[in-house]
Design a protein around this motif. Structure first.
Motif, PDB file in Angstrom:
ATOM      1  N   THR A  81       3.049   2.745  -0.245  1.00  0.00           N
ATOM      2  CA  THR A  81       1.701   2.986  -0.449  1.00  0.00           C
ATOM      3  C   THR A  81       1.397   4.427  -1.180  1.00  0.00           C
ATOM      4  O   THR A  81       2.067   5.208  -0.928  1.00  0.00           O
ATOM      5  N   ALA A 115      -1.649   6.746  -2.867  1.00  0.00           N
ATOM      6  CA  ALA A 115      -3.157   7.021  -2.682  1.00  0.00           C
ATOM      7  C   ALA A 115      -3.715   8.180  -3.630  1.00  0.00           C
ATOM      8  O   ALA A 115      -2.625   8.981  -3.642  1.00  0.00           O
ATOM      9  N   TRP A 145      -6.184   3.239  -4.278  1.00  0.00           N
ATOM     10  CA  TRP A 145      -4.969   2.813  -3.466  1.00  0.00           C
ATOM     11  C   TRP A 145      -4.277   2.073  -4.094  1.00  0.00           C
ATOM     12  O   TRP A 145      -4.667   1.339  -5.147  1.00  0.00           O
ATOM     13  N   TYR A 204      -0.431  -0.334  -3.726  1.00  0.00           N
ATOM     14  CA  TYR A 204       0.499  -0.949  -2.649  1.00  0.00           C
ATOM     15  C   TYR A 204       1.471  -1.859  -3.394  1.00  0.00           C
ATOM     16  O   TYR A 204       1.267  -2.437  -4.154  1.00  0.00           O
TER      17      TYR A 204
END
Length: 116
Positions: free
Chosen positions: A34, A36, A44, A46
């Protein structure tokens, strides 16, 4: 989670890399990454790895509360395997090592920055 940045500079990106054990009877393992970014705009990203079944001996130890790396070491008579090729390395006879296992997941987690 590792924070990228140093000194008094603001953090512009954070990244988490983790292997996840999915408690099925067979013992399924996969990893996720992940990312950020908070540099003025929160974004975000992923990505995740492929999944594989763990051998029954490892599954039993993990179900009993042992960490995957420690279970790997016990079953395959290794030391600190999670800092080497990892479980995926020994199970694939070195065709995929721990670093390679996360390679595609990392690239997928960066998609929001590559093609915003």
């Amino acid at each position: 989670m590792a924070i990228i940045g140093s000194g008094n500079k603001k953090c512009t990106m954070a990244m988490s890399v983790d292997s996840t054990y999915v408690p099925k009877e067979e013992g399924n393992n996969n990893g996720g990454i992940t990312t950020a970014c908070t540099g003025g705009k929160f974004v975000w990203g992923y990505g995740r790895t492929g999944s594989f079944l763990l051998p029954p001996e490892i599954t039993k130890l993990v179900h009993g509360g042992m960490e995957l790396g420690d279970a790997d070491d016990a079953v395959f008579r290794r030391v600190n395997s999670k800092h080497g090729g990892g479980t995926v390395g020994v199970l694939t006879d070195g065709m995929i090592d721990r670093s390679g296992y996360y390679d595609h997941a990392l690239k997928l987690a960066l998609v929001p920055w590559i093609r915003p």
